[in-house]
Design a protein around this motif. Sequence first.
Motif, mmCIF file in Angstrom:
data_model
loop_
_atom_site.group_PDB
_atom_site.id
_atom_site.type_symbol
_atom_site.label_atom_id
_atom_site.label_comp_id
_atom_site.label_asym_id
_atom_site.label_seq_id
_atom_site.Cartn_x
_atom_site.Cartn_y
_atom_site.Cartn_z
ATOM 1 N N LEU A 143 0.817 -1.205 0.000
ATOM 2 C CA LEU A 143 0.000 0.000 0.000
ATOM 3 C C LEU A 143 0.856 1.262 0.000
ATOM 4 C CD1 LEU A 143 -2.658 1.527 0.219
ATOM 5 C CD2 LEU A 143 -2.658 1.054 2.686
ATOM 6 N N THR A 144 1.898 1.282 0.803
ATOM 7 C CA THR A 144 2.738 2.475 0.860
ATOM 8 C C THR A 144 3.512 2.695 -0.441
ATOM 9 O OG1 THR A 144 4.507 1.216 1.941
ATOM 10 C CG2 THR A 144 2.980 2.415 3.362
ATOM 11 N N ASP A 145 3.672 1.631 -1.242
ATOM 12 C CA ASP A 145 4.326 1.756 -2.549
ATOM 13 C C ASP A 145 3.345 2.159 -3.649
ATOM 14 O OD1 ASP A 145 6.851 1.163 -1.663
ATOM 15 O OD2 ASP A 145 6.733 -0.976 -2.143
ATOM 16 N N SER A 146 2.060 2.179 -3.350
ATOM 17 C CA SER A 146 1.035 2.493 -4.343
ATOM 18 C C SER A 146 1.071 3.982 -4.688
ATOM 19 C CB SER A 146 -0.346 2.124 -3.797
ATOM 20 O OG SER A 146 -1.374 2.617 -4.631
ATOM 21 N N PRO A 147 0.665 4.343 -5.901
ATOM 22 C CA PRO A 147 0.545 5.763 -6.240
ATOM 23 C C PRO A 147 -0.587 6.462 -5.499
ATOM 24 C CG PRO A 147 -0.252 4.388 -8.045
ATOM 25 C CD PRO A 147 0.424 3.468 -7.073
ATOM 26 N N LEU A 148 -1.516 5.691 -4.924
ATOM 27 C CA LEU A 148 -2.595 6.289 -4.145
ATOM 28 C C LEU A 148 -2.060 6.812 -2.821
ATOM 29 C CD1 LEU A 148 -4.188 4.480 -6.185
ATOM 30 C CD2 LEU A 148 -5.837 4.078 -4.346
ATOM 31 N N ALA A 149 -2.692 7.862 -2.316
ATOM 32 C CA ALA A 149 -2.413 8.276 -0.942
ATOM 33 C C ALA A 149 -2.878 7.165 -0.014
ATOM 34 C CB ALA A 149 -3.140 9.571 -0.624
ATOM 35 N N HIS A 150 -2.176 6.979 1.091
ATOM 36 C CA HIS A 150 -2.557 5.919 2.014
ATOM 37 C C HIS A 150 -2.718 6.467 3.427
ATOM 38 C CE1 HIS A 150 1.871 6.032 2.560
ATOM 39 N NE2 HIS A 150 1.572 5.753 3.823
ATOM 40 N N THR A 151 -3.610 5.835 4.172
ATOM 41 C CA THR A 151 -3.731 6.057 5.609
ATOM 42 C C THR A 151 -3.865 4.688 6.251
ATOM 43 O OG1 THR A 151 -4.893 8.163 5.273
ATOM 44 C CG2 THR A 151 -5.029 7.152 7.464
ATOM 45 N N ILE A 152 -2.962 4.368 7.144
ATOM 46 C CA ILE A 152 -2.974 3.078 7.835
ATOM 47 C C ILE A 152 -3.285 3.344 9.306
ATOM 48 C CG2 ILE A 152 -1.605 1.071 8.503
ATOM 49 C CD1 ILE A 152 0.051 1.549 5.919
ATOM 50 N N VAL A 153 -4.436 2.856 9.743
ATOM 51 C CA VAL A 153 -4.881 3.076 11.120
ATOM 52 C C VAL A 153 -4.641 1.798 11.915
ATOM 53 C CG1 VAL A 153 -6.848 3.635 12.598
ATOM 54 C CG2 VAL A 153 -6.605 4.749 10.368
ATOM 55 N N ARG A 154 -3.896 1.930 13.014
ATOM 56 C CA ARG A 154 -3.558 0.783 13.862
ATOM 57 C C ARG A 154 -4.169 0.968 15.248
ATOM 58 N NH1 ARG A 154 2.956 0.153 12.684
ATOM 59 N NH2 ARG A 154 2.825 -0.740 10.567
ATOM 60 N N PRO A 155 -5.418 0.501 15.433
ATOM 61 C CA PRO A 155 -6.064 0.664 16.734
ATOM 62 C C PRO A 155 -5.537 -0.310 17.778
ATOM 63 C CG PRO A 155 -7.491 -0.515 15.236
ATOM 64 C CD PRO A 155 -6.285 -0.122 14.437
ATOM 65 N N THR A 156 -5.743 0.056 19.024
ATOM 66 C CA THR A 156 -5.430 -0.834 20.137
ATOM 67 C C THR A 156 -6.591 -1.818 20.301
ATOM 68 O OG1 THR A 156 -6.450 0.651 21.731
ATOM 69 C CG2 THR A 156 -4.123 1.001 21.273
ATOM 70 N N ALA A 157 -6.801 -2.330 21.483
ATOM 71 C CA ALA A 157 -7.855 -3.324 21.710
ATOM 72 C C ALA A 157 -9.240 -2.722 21.492
ATOM 73 C CB ALA A 157 -7.744 -3.876 23.125
ATOM 74 N N PHE A 158 -10.177 -3.583 21.070
ATOM 75 C CA PHE A 158 -11.559 -3.185 20.879
ATOM 76 C C PHE A 158 -12.383 -3.584 22.109
ATOM 77 C CE2 PHE A 158 -10.156 -4.659 16.517
ATOM 78 C CZ PHE A 158 -9.764 -3.393 16.109
ATOM 79 N N PHE A 159 -13.455 -2.866 22.344
ATOM 80 C CA PHE A 159 -14.345 -3.222 23.457
ATOM 81 C C PHE A 159 -14.815 -4.668 23.328
ATOM 82 C CE2 PHE A 159 -16.111 1.240 24.736
ATOM 83 C CZ PHE A 159 -14.831 1.645 25.041
ATOM 84 N N LYS A 160 -15.125 -5.083 22.090
ATOM 85 C CA LYS A 160 -15.652 -6.437 21.881
ATOM 86 C C LYS A 160 -14.654 -7.491 22.343
ATOM 87 C CE LYS A 160 -17.575 -9.442 18.282
ATOM 88 N NZ LYS A 160 -17.915 -9.552 16.840
ATOM 89 N N SER A 161 -13.360 -7.247 22.111
ATOM 90 C CA SER A 161 -12.353 -8.238 22.486
ATOM 91 C C SER A 161 -12.156 -8.329 23.998
ATOM 92 C CB SER A 161 -11.014 -7.908 21.806
ATOM 93 O OG SER A 161 -10.480 -6.690 22.291
ATOM 94 N N LEU A 162 -12.669 -7.343 24.730
ATOM 95 C CA LEU A 162 -12.543 -7.339 26.187
ATOM 96 C C LEU A 162 -13.864 -7.670 26.872
ATOM 97 C CD1 LEU A 162 -10.357 -4.124 26.701
ATOM 98 C CD2 LEU A 162 -9.624 -6.451 26.169
ATOM 99 N N SER A 163 -14.807 -8.222 26.107
ATOM 100 C CA SER A 163 -16.148 -8.455 26.642
ATOM 101 C C SER A 163 -16.496 -9.925 26.811
ATOM 102 C CB SER A 163 -17.188 -7.794 25.725
ATOM 103 O OG SER A 163 -16.940 -6.409 25.596
ATOM 104 N N GLY A 164 -15.551 -10.809 26.512
ATOM 105 C CA GLY A 164 -15.849 -12.231 26.510
ATOM 106 C C GLY A 164 -16.176 -12.829 27.870
ATOM 107 N N GLN A 165 -15.814 -12.114 28.959
ATOM 108 C CA GLN A 165 -16.040 -12.683 30.289
ATOM 109 C C GLN A 165 -17.223 -12.063 31.032
ATOM 110 O OE1 GLN A 165 -12.642 -14.083 32.625
ATOM 111 N NE2 GLN A 165 -11.298 -12.914 31.252
ATOM 112 N N VAL A 166 -17.995 -11.231 30.347
ATOM 113 C CA VAL A 166 -19.141 -10.599 31.005
ATOM 114 C C VAL A 166 -20.130 -11.654 31.501
ATOM 115 C CG1 VAL A 166 -21.151 -9.119 30.659
ATOM 116 C CG2 VAL A 166 -18.924 -8.425 29.750
#
Length: 318
Positions: A143-166
Amino acid sequence: MEEHGGRRVLVAGASGTIGRAAARALKEAGHDVTCVLRDSASGRESAAALVGEGCAVHFADLTDSAALAAVFAEAEPQAVMSCIASRSGSPSDARRVDYAANLALLEAAEHAGADHFILLSAICVQRPKLAFQHEKLRFEARLTDSPLAHTIVRPTAFFKSLSGQVKRVREGKPFLIFGDGELTRCKPISDADLGRYLTLCVTDPAKRDAILPIGGPGPAISLRQQGTMLCELAGREPAFKSVPPGMFTLASRVLGLAAPFSEWFAEKSEYARIAHYYATESMLLLDPATGEYSAEATPEFGTDTLRTHYERLLSETG
């Protein structure tokens, strides 16, 4: 011509909770949104909801270049947002989704004349040890080599991934932790806040040609702190059961003995490696100078808190 100052954005992965939140946020921001979905029962169900929210919907297999080209020809997107991700993390699924499907989207975007590709990645690729992380990085490099502009978003943990023990805590069972529960920390972000952040990437020039780690409102929270919060919200004294992370390493090694001869064993071995990774690695920004995770350096966005999320889940299951 752009409608009401918005852009034409094609979203892949809108059948998932984050992609759906992004599509909703894009519409609320005045963009013209087209979602490409798999033609399946879940895809049809998601399509009905997305159409109801004002999105256009097309069905296409991302591995079908002709079908994908037809979608792009009709939608004429200026920007493409990919929220797809491997469900299992197995090597074969990671190659198929995290790399190959994203590559098909990028090539279609390049051929169709789009000018911007926004990728939902993951903060864990900073320290890659797993198959899906390497596939994500392989696509990021393309993607970074593509002629298109790029935005790469790297989020931390999601609420869903921390909800398995409710449900587990609600039933009076102890909250499971790894080691002493203080091995890792994260700044989890809600689907809605992440959807809004992804939407900002469409029009903010500062977010073009950038790799953007992002977390929710802090402070960073450990697994033990998550359990304490959840137990207290459920009206219980905090109770924990410790699981040694080393058990996942042992399982991976045992299963790995048969991996060269069986895809099933190879996948199960990888799942054990994934479990060990998340039991021992924080989902925070990694300081390359020190090799340590930094809560202070991890950017924050949004207003939704894990506490409010737990309160809502407990009220729904009460």
